[in-house]
Design a protein around this motif. Sequence first.
Motif, PDB file in Angstrom:
ATOM      1  N   HIS A 229       4.007  -5.389   1.693  1.00 27.15           N
ATOM      2  CA  HIS A 229       5.146  -4.680   1.107  1.00 27.15           C
ATOM      3  C   HIS A 229       4.798  -3.224   0.836  1.00 27.15           C
ATOM      4  O   HIS A 229       5.102  -2.658  -0.212  1.00 27.15           O
ATOM      5  N   MET A 230       4.133  -2.657   1.822  1.00 31.35           N
ATOM      6  CA  MET A 230       3.809  -1.236   1.879  1.00 31.35           C
ATOM      7  C   MET A 230       4.782  -0.638   2.892  1.00 31.35           C
ATOM      8  O   MET A 230       4.799  -1.059   4.055  1.00 31.35           O
ATOM      9  N   VAL A 231       5.598   0.294   2.434  1.00 29.37           N
ATOM     10  CA  VAL A 231       6.565   0.913   3.349  1.00 29.37           C
ATOM     11  C   VAL A 231       5.825   1.802   4.343  1.00 29.37           C
ATOM     12  O   VAL A 231       5.041   2.669   3.948  1.00 29.37           O
ATOM     13  N   ILE A 232       6.029   1.568   5.632  1.00 28.30           N
ATOM     14  CA  ILE A 232       5.441   2.436   6.655  1.00 28.30           C
ATOM     15  C   ILE A 232       6.538   3.159   7.437  1.00 28.30           C
ATOM     16  O   ILE A 232       6.255   4.040   8.232  1.00 28.30           O
ATOM     17  N   GLU A 233       7.788   2.756   7.222  1.00 29.43           N
ATOM     18  CA  GLU A 233       8.907   3.421   7.895  1.00 29.43           C
ATOM     19  C   GLU A 233      10.016   3.560   6.863  1.00 29.43           C
ATOM     20  O   GLU A 233      10.827   2.636   6.670  1.00 29.43           O
ATOM     21  N   LYS A 234       9.996   4.703   6.198  1.00 32.16           N
ATOM     22  CA  LYS A 234      10.935   4.936   5.106  1.00 32.16           C
ATOM     23  C   LYS A 234      12.374   4.706   5.589  1.00 32.16           C
ATOM     24  O   LYS A 234      12.742   5.164   6.672  1.00 32.16           O
TER      25      LYS A 234
ATOM     26  N   LEU B 205      12.572   3.619 -10.276  1.00 30.74           N
ATOM     27  CA  LEU B 205      12.464   3.211  -8.870  1.00 30.74           C
ATOM     28  C   LEU B 205      11.349   2.180  -8.700  1.00 30.74           C
ATOM     29  O   LEU B 205      11.495   1.210  -7.959  1.00 30.74           O
ATOM     30  N   VAL B 206      10.226   2.392  -9.371  1.00 34.06           N
ATOM     31  CA  VAL B 206       9.121   1.434  -9.303  1.00 34.06           C
ATOM     32  C   VAL B 206       9.598   0.070  -9.802  1.00 34.06           C
ATOM     33  O   VAL B 206       9.370  -0.965  -9.162  1.00 34.06           O
ATOM     34  N   GLU B 207      10.276   0.069 -10.935  1.00 41.59           N
ATOM     35  CA  GLU B 207      10.712  -1.210 -11.520  1.00 41.59           C
ATOM     36  C   GLU B 207      11.760  -1.898 -10.667  1.00 41.59           C
ATOM     37  O   GLU B 207      11.865  -3.121 -10.652  1.00 41.59           O
ATOM     38  N   LYS B 208      12.514  -1.107  -9.922  1.00 45.05           N
ATOM     39  CA  LYS B 208      13.550  -1.671  -9.066  1.00 45.05           C
ATOM     40  C   LYS B 208      12.957  -2.276  -7.790  1.00 45.05           C
ATOM     41  O   LYS B 208      13.460  -3.282  -7.285  1.00 45.05           O
TER      42      LYS B 208
ATOM     43  N   ALA C 193       8.236   8.185  -4.598  1.00 46.21           N
ATOM     44  CA  ALA C 193       8.319   6.772  -4.983  1.00 46.21           C
ATOM     45  C   ALA C 193       7.833   5.852  -3.866  1.00 46.21           C
ATOM     46  O   ALA C 193       7.202   4.825  -4.138  1.00 46.21           O
ATOM     47  N   ALA C 194       8.110   6.205  -2.612  1.00 48.39           N
ATOM     48  CA  ALA C 194       7.694   5.334  -1.499  1.00 48.39           C
ATOM     49  C   ALA C 194       6.190   5.070  -1.576  1.00 48.39           C
ATOM     50  O   ALA C 194       5.738   3.921  -1.505  1.00 48.39           O
ATOM     51  N   GLY C 195       5.418   6.126  -1.743  1.00 51.07           N
ATOM     52  CA  GLY C 195       3.964   5.968  -1.804  1.00 51.07           C
ATOM     53  C   GLY C 195       3.504   5.347  -3.110  1.00 51.07           C
ATOM     54  O   GLY C 195       2.590   4.516  -3.124  1.00 51.07           O
ATOM     55  N   VAL C 196       4.118   5.754  -4.215  1.00 48.89           N
ATOM     56  CA  VAL C 196       3.725   5.195  -5.520  1.00 48.89           C
ATOM     57  C   VAL C 196       3.966   3.687  -5.530  1.00 48.89           C
ATOM     58  O   VAL C 196       3.106   2.908  -5.953  1.00 48.89           O
ATOM     59  N   ILE C 197       5.121   3.258  -5.028  1.00 47.26           N
ATOM     60  CA  ILE C 197       5.429   1.814  -5.019  1.00 47.26           C
ATOM     61  C   ILE C 197       4.473   1.082  -4.068  1.00 47.26           C
ATOM     62  O   ILE C 197       4.012  -0.023  -4.361  1.00 47.26           O
ATOM     63  N   ASN C 198       4.154   1.704  -2.927  1.00 43.56           N
ATOM     64  CA  ASN C 198       3.148   1.093  -2.049  1.00 43.56           C
ATOM     65  C   ASN C 198       1.858   0.826  -2.827  1.00 43.56           C
ATOM     66  O   ASN C 198       1.285  -0.267  -2.754  1.00 43.56           O
ATOM     67  N   LEU C 199       1.411   1.828  -3.578  1.00 42.00           N
ATOM     68  CA  LEU C 199       0.146   1.683  -4.313  1.00 42.00           C
ATOM     69  C   LEU C 199       0.272   0.650  -5.428  1.00 42.00           C
ATOM     70  O   LEU C 199      -0.663  -0.104  -5.700  1.00 42.00           O
ATOM     71  N   VAL C 200       1.428   0.620  -6.082  1.00 39.93           N
ATOM     72  CA  VAL C 200       1.658  -0.389  -7.127  1.00 39.93           C
ATOM     73  C   VAL C 200       1.610  -1.788  -6.502  1.00 39.93           C
ATOM     74  O   VAL C 200       1.007  -2.710  -7.054  1.00 39.93           O
TER      75      VAL C 200
END
Lengths: 313, 313
Positions: free
Chosen positions: A159-164, B276-279, B240-247
Amino acid sequence: MYAGIDVGGTNLKAGVCDADGRLLAIRKAPLPAFTGAEDFARLLAELVKDVAREAGIPPRELAWTGIGIPGAAAEGKVIYTCNIPLTGAPLGELFRRHLDVPVYLGNDADCAAVGEYFCGTGRGTQDFIVITLGTGIGGGLILNGKVYAGSGMAGEVGHMVIEKDGVLCNCGRRGCWEAYASATGLVRMTREMIQQNPDSGLAALAAEQGEVTARTAFLAAARGDAAGEELRLRYLSYLAAGVINLVNIFQPQVLALGGGVSNERRELLLEPLQALVEKECYARHGGAMTRIVAAELGNDAGVIGAALLPKAK
Amino acid sequence: MYAGIDVGGTNLKAGVCDADGRLLAIRKAPLPAFTGAEDFARLLAELVKDVAREAGIPPRELAWTGIGIPGAAAEGKVIYTCNIPLTGAPLGELFRRHLDVPVYLGNDADCAAVGEYFCGTGRGTQDFIVITLGTGIGGGLILNGKVYAGSGMAGEVGHMVIEKDGVLCNCGRRGCWEAYASATGLVRMTREMIQQNPDSGLAALAAEQGEVTARTAFLAAARGDAAGEELRLRYLSYLAAGVINLVNIFQPQVLALGGGVSNERRELLLEPLQALVEKECYARHGGAMTRIVAAELGNDAGVIGAALLPKAK
């Protein structure tokens, strides 16, 4: 001797192994209809007793039982499961009512990584990652020789986004790696490719086999079909995107791929993947290169790893 | 007492602190023209001696010196640096010729994370991540209470592709998080937005200030400009895309953002980011939620963290 249980989506597997992870006995049982956490714990304990006796070990003499669940656990309690309603259950305590040995709970992908770490391609490493390409993408992280689980649910590398803003994932995000590089993602891309190329060898192969599987693309590519080859390269590029992300984040000594896809011919999958990693990863600027390998242990990794889980806690 | 050195792109900073990370003295010196690893090591040792004396500590009585470098190190040797030609230099050994105390080398982003871990927003956590949004994106990982460096170069979270085949990154990949969510990425997106909206308040603000900075978008958004607001939301979605990936990968208790951007008004940056992270994060299915905060220590985190580095090794 150590007992391990792998709680899968359709089956339960229990095994007893020695300190080197050699299986002395293993048993499989279908996952029954769920009738409550207490019944479930009793069933697991009975399964362990059976397999211990089969291995010639009095059950009470087991050093411990490790249990891998499709979810997260901490301190003997299930925090979350995705396909069995065990969330919140004190599974360890319930189990011990029927077999009083120490119980350790862990995530199933983590257990598979532990098995592979001690008995497979992770031997001798400190930092080791197993990525399982199946219905979804499972990730098991062994960092500094220990399972890394964060607050219990870490390692959700699929669940790592690689294609936003890409394809919708089951988790609710868009563009997750799992939506492309899992076996399910490959099947989806194969269907799309067939639709766009109804006259291709790829389409003919799928028609001949009566179904589209995660093997179809690789088989067509191996037969020299252009659409199959294009699809193989596309899949590889998605697989590599996530693998290289993980290599840049973790720089492990070894990253092992598991699941059916990882059994494809080396020159079609692992070798080009290793080449992409070496071309794009950050450590090419001077650091140690991560080796990309196919996991060795196969379906028993989860049971063996559950049995050895406390050694990597 | 412990000495720490932060080797930056333009400055050297050395400090002496106590076991709680309180700075007793700190000195800054411009990075001189590079004349070799031996000269460089002597300069670092002299700087530490000066700052120790200023703190009232005989230099030889320092427990150790920690050195944060923009690159990677292992066992006293520099594996790689990106802007000072120290690759391969036995910096620890060279330093000790001039000041014979134990020397520990680490990555500068890791040191900043260690400082923040012991003395800032990471206090009391086990798993803690610092992301610094600057020219690039730096990542420092504290996992199970220890710096995680893999084979020396782990934590390159900025070079995680979030938009496959996207904007070209300095590292050679396309679509890296750094190319969007760093201060540099924000400036690029601001320039593009101004070009597309020459009559916007955003464009007027940039013209009024005579330059485009990483603040321009947030300032325009705060003034109610539509283009500025659209840009703020776009930047947030990339961040958020990267932060959520890391979370999802690490599920840390806390993820701290550093760098100038992290100082933007909470309601414009941190609060919507946390939402956004919580969502979207996977742990919303039942696990513990990662808190997103602004790093507290600012520019001294690197020096303090270098001084405390051995405590997190």
